[in-house]
Write a protein that holds these residues in place. Structure first.
Motif, mmCIF file in Angstrom:
data_model
loop_
_atom_site.group_PDB
_atom_site.id
_atom_site.type_symbol
_atom_site.label_atom_id
_atom_site.label_comp_id
_atom_site.label_asym_id
_atom_site.label_seq_id
_atom_site.Cartn_x
_atom_site.Cartn_y
_atom_site.Cartn_z
ATOM 1 N N PHE A 458 1.077 -1.269 0.345
ATOM 2 C CA PHE A 458 -0.513 -0.060 0.160
ATOM 3 C C PHE A 458 0.810 1.111 -0.321
ATOM 4 C CE2 PHE A 458 -3.074 -2.946 0.905
ATOM 5 C CZ PHE A 458 -4.508 -2.491 0.919
ATOM 6 N N ASN A 459 2.080 1.122 0.585
ATOM 7 C CA ASN A 459 3.056 2.451 0.842
ATOM 8 C C ASN A 459 3.768 2.995 -0.645
ATOM 9 O OD1 ASN A 459 4.635 4.358 2.012
ATOM 10 N ND2 ASN A 459 6.625 3.176 1.750
ATOM 11 N N VAL A 462 1.023 4.849 -2.485
ATOM 12 C CA VAL A 462 0.859 6.329 -2.387
ATOM 13 C C VAL A 462 2.383 6.580 -2.859
ATOM 14 C CG1 VAL A 462 1.283 7.702 0.025
ATOM 15 C CG2 VAL A 462 -0.480 5.870 -0.297
ATOM 16 N N ASN A 463 3.230 6.180 -2.666
ATOM 17 C CA ASN A 463 4.643 7.321 -2.877
ATOM 18 C C ASN A 463 4.790 7.331 -4.855
ATOM 19 O OD1 ASN A 463 5.562 8.129 -0.300
ATOM 20 N ND2 ASN A 463 6.024 5.916 -0.376
ATOM 21 N N LYS A 465 2.981 7.932 -7.199
ATOM 22 C CA LYS A 465 1.842 9.105 -7.543
ATOM 23 C C LYS A 465 1.527 8.382 -8.778
ATOM 24 C CE LYS A 465 5.517 12.614 -6.500
ATOM 25 N NZ LYS A 465 6.210 13.733 -7.388
ATOM 26 N N PHE A 495 -9.449 2.452 0.724
ATOM 27 C CA PHE A 495 -8.054 3.017 1.050
ATOM 28 C C PHE A 495 -7.196 4.169 -0.757
ATOM 29 C CE2 PHE A 495 -3.594 3.344 -0.571
ATOM 30 C CZ PHE A 495 -2.654 3.524 0.863
ATOM 31 N N ALA A 496 -7.981 3.980 -1.899
ATOM 32 C CA ALA A 496 -8.355 4.444 -3.101
ATOM 33 C C ALA A 496 -8.063 6.081 -3.211
ATOM 34 C CB ALA A 496 -8.016 3.668 -4.410
ATOM 35 N N LYS A 497 -9.990 5.473 -2.900
ATOM 36 C CA LYS A 497 -10.366 6.808 -2.731
ATOM 37 C C LYS A 497 -9.951 7.914 -2.234
ATOM 38 C CE LYS A 497 -15.138 4.417 -4.161
ATOM 39 N NZ LYS A 497 -14.996 5.078 -5.366
ATOM 40 N N ARG A 498 -9.507 7.378 -1.146
ATOM 41 C CA ARG A 498 -8.941 8.135 -0.158
ATOM 42 C C ARG A 498 -7.595 9.291 -0.378
ATOM 43 N NH1 ARG A 498 -7.945 6.126 5.607
ATOM 44 N NH2 ARG A 498 -10.623 5.696 5.979
ATOM 45 N N PHE A 499 -7.105 8.541 -1.392
ATOM 46 C CA PHE A 499 -5.689 9.197 -1.835
ATOM 47 C C PHE A 499 -5.694 9.672 -3.151
ATOM 48 C CE2 PHE A 499 -3.853 6.779 1.676
ATOM 49 C CZ PHE A 499 -3.397 7.305 2.620
ATOM 50 N N GLY A 500 -6.672 9.384 -3.697
ATOM 51 C CA GLY A 500 -7.194 9.770 -5.034
ATOM 52 C C GLY A 500 -6.846 8.811 -6.251
ATOM 53 N N PHE A 501 -6.902 8.316 -6.249
ATOM 54 C CA PHE A 501 -7.073 7.603 -7.412
ATOM 55 C C PHE A 501 -7.592 6.424 -7.638
ATOM 56 C CE2 PHE A 501 -4.532 3.651 -5.131
ATOM 57 C CZ PHE A 501 -3.792 4.579 -4.088
#
Length: 540
Positions: A458-459, A462-463, A465, A495-501
């Motif tokens: 998952f990290n 996020v990293n 982009k 998780f994806a929605k929270r980080f915008g993808f």
């Protein structure tokens, strides 16, 4: 000046002499010229030392008149074990009658007492022609017979019962602890083999860096007995770590056992150990039902077809629609490779893709896919996603080609997407970061493919982009009947929605699965419920 004396520095000698003063004087000189000296005070001691250290002894120097067992009696017994070992006899002039007997039993060099050390060292250098020949047949590290010796031995008889023993991921040990410690591990491993497989019943060879072969001396040895012995050895190796200095090193091994009456045992052992590794089985006995022969023949056939197919334009891109989950309208297509037979038959990548990767032919295929993707983008204005692996990204040649094609078609590049195959093989994220930055500068979107298939980071999501994540089909195909899979997919989606993808679900094969995906809120869907992969001509 003594000629060729430098050749003595790497040898081990067995020196048998009962006279203490002469033994000490000669030994002190020999220590200055040779690597290791094994010393006996009589023939009986000498014979025992030879039996214990046979694999490392290069030359023997012996007196004739000794108590308990004289030198000639010792030589007779040693020659029964190894008729080719070079032996130099040291004898007083008054005992020259022994020389005829010595010559009769295979001694071809002698030196008279009192020993002329210059003469002795010259004789030893001459005798090392045998040592040079021995190097052709003996592994210098473990002192086991090597692959050359195995080939020679296999020529003697067609019958064979053997076990191939492979240390798993041995290169990792070299990477973690250094090659010096890796060599020590191999020496310890060879010693363990000698303890478990006694030389009365078995011959042991080191045939590759991390691969050993145990061959039964008697063909009629029961295969099951060899299996049980191998099982005990495997348990011993995996339960007891090897200690090298202060390091504790755990080993895992894979063993393939084969028996054949027609010179195929070695070939079968090689194949079954590879088969066992693919099946994650520690030990397997070769069986015709494995169809290993057919598998190898199929591999060879496809390697030829892939090479010819690249030249003859047999590879084509097929494109599976990816739809908006809410509207079911096609948003883009995933490019998938197909092999087109000369008669028009379309062959799935399941038949050839793994073979192409193992045979290092895959870079040709990724280049074809980039061109096929741009063909659809330019001629039909469709958005297309292409799979790319870390191995592709790490290849300067592959990336140079991809960047040049994108540059040539940069006005259309905003319709090209890349799906990075999510894998623990990603060892250098800086390379991945550079790739994403580069293609994004052309307007390409980048996603992560196969997320959730065993290894998930998952990290990394996020990293890196990324623009979207594709949820692996193994989590989708039974989501209508598995509450656990539903929970995992929902977690990834949130998780994806929270980080915008965005999220994509593959393997959507029925209305029931589609309804679950829609309810969870996955953004896009792909699967046979909507459409199979389509040829260029089938896309409007």
């Amino acid at each position: 000046m003594i000629e060729n004396v430098a050749i003595l520095k790497n040898i081990t000698i067995l020196y048998a002499e009962d006279e203490a003063a002469l033994r000490e004087i000669t030994l002190n000189i020999l220590k200055g010229f040779t690597k290791k000296q094994l010393v006996a005070e009589n023939g009986a001691q000498g014979l025992e030392l030879f039996k214990e250290h046979e694999s490392e002894i290069d030359i023997i120097i012996t007196d004739v008149n000794m108590p308990i067992m004289n030198g000639l009696e010792m030589i007779r017994e040693i020659k029964k074990i190894n008729p080719n070992i070079p032996i130099i006899v040291a004898t007083a002039f008054s005992n020259t009658e022994y020389l005829l007997e010595a010559i009769d039993i295979g001694v071809d060099k002698y030196v008279l007492k009192p020993i002329d050390m210059k003469k002795l060292l010259q004789l030893m250098s001459q005798s090392l022609l045998y040592h040079e020949l021995k190097d052709l047949y003996v592994d210098n590290l473990t002192h086991l017979p090597n692959r050359n010796k195995l080939k020679k031995d296999l020529e003697i008889t067609e019958q064979g019962l053997m076990a191939m023993i492979n240390i798993d991921k041995f290169s990792t040990i070299n990477d973690l602890f250094g090659e010096t410690n890796g060599d020590k591990v191999l020496i310890e491993f060879a010693d363990s083999l000698r303890k478990f497989f006694n030389k009365e019943d078995f011959r042991i060879y080191r045939i590759e860096a991390d691969k050993f072969l145990v061959v039964a001396n008697e063909f009629n040895t029961d295969v099951q007995d060899l299996y049980e012995l191998c099982k005990s050895f495997e348990n011993y190796i995996e339960e007891d770590p090897v200690y090298i200095d202060e390091h504790e090193i755990d080993l895992n091994i894979t063993i393939g056992i084969a028996k054949s009456e027609n010179a195929n045992a070695y070939k079968y052992a090689q194949r079954v150990v590879s088969y066992a590794r693919r099946k994650f089985e520690p030990i397997l006995i070769y069986d015709d039902s494995f169809n290993i022969q057919e598998s190898f023949e199929e591999n060879i056939k496809w390697i030829k077809k892939i090479k010819n197919g690249v030249k003859n334009d047999n590879f084509r891109g097929y494109f599976q629609p990816i739809v908006n989950t809410q509207t079911k309208e096609v948003y883009k297509y995933e490019a998938l490779i197909r092999y087109i037979e000369d008669d028009g038959t379309v062959v799935s990548p399941f038949q050839f893709l793994d073979i192409a990767k193992k045979a290092k032919l895959y870079p040709n295929i990724i280049k074809i896919m980039i061109n096929e993707a741009f063909n659809l983008i330019i001629k039909k204005a469709k958005r297309v996603a292409v799979n790319i692996s870390f191995e592709d990204i790490a290849s300067d040649n592959t990336m140079s080609y991809i960047y040049s094609v994108i540059e040539e078609n940069k006005e259309h590049a905003h319709l090209l997407e890349f799906e990075i195959l999510e894998s623990e093989e990603i060892s250098d994220f800086s390379e991945v970061f550079k790739f994403i930055e580069k293609v994004k500068s052309y307007g390409c979107n980048v996603g992560v493919d196969d997320f959730g298939a065993g290894y998930s980071n998952f990290n990394m999501l996020v990293n890196l982009k990324i623009s979207y994540v594709k949820i692996d089909g193994s989590l989708i195909k039974n989501i209508d009947s598995s509450e656990n899979q539903k929970i995992i997919v929902k977690t990834i989606t949130e998780f994806a929605k929270r980080f915008g993808f965005a999220t994509v679900a593959e393997f959507v094969s029925s209305e029931e699965i589609y309804n679950q995906i829609k309810e969870i809120g996955v953004d896009y869907c792909q699967g046979y419920y909507f459409d199979a992969p389509l040829s260029f001509d089938q896309i409007n």
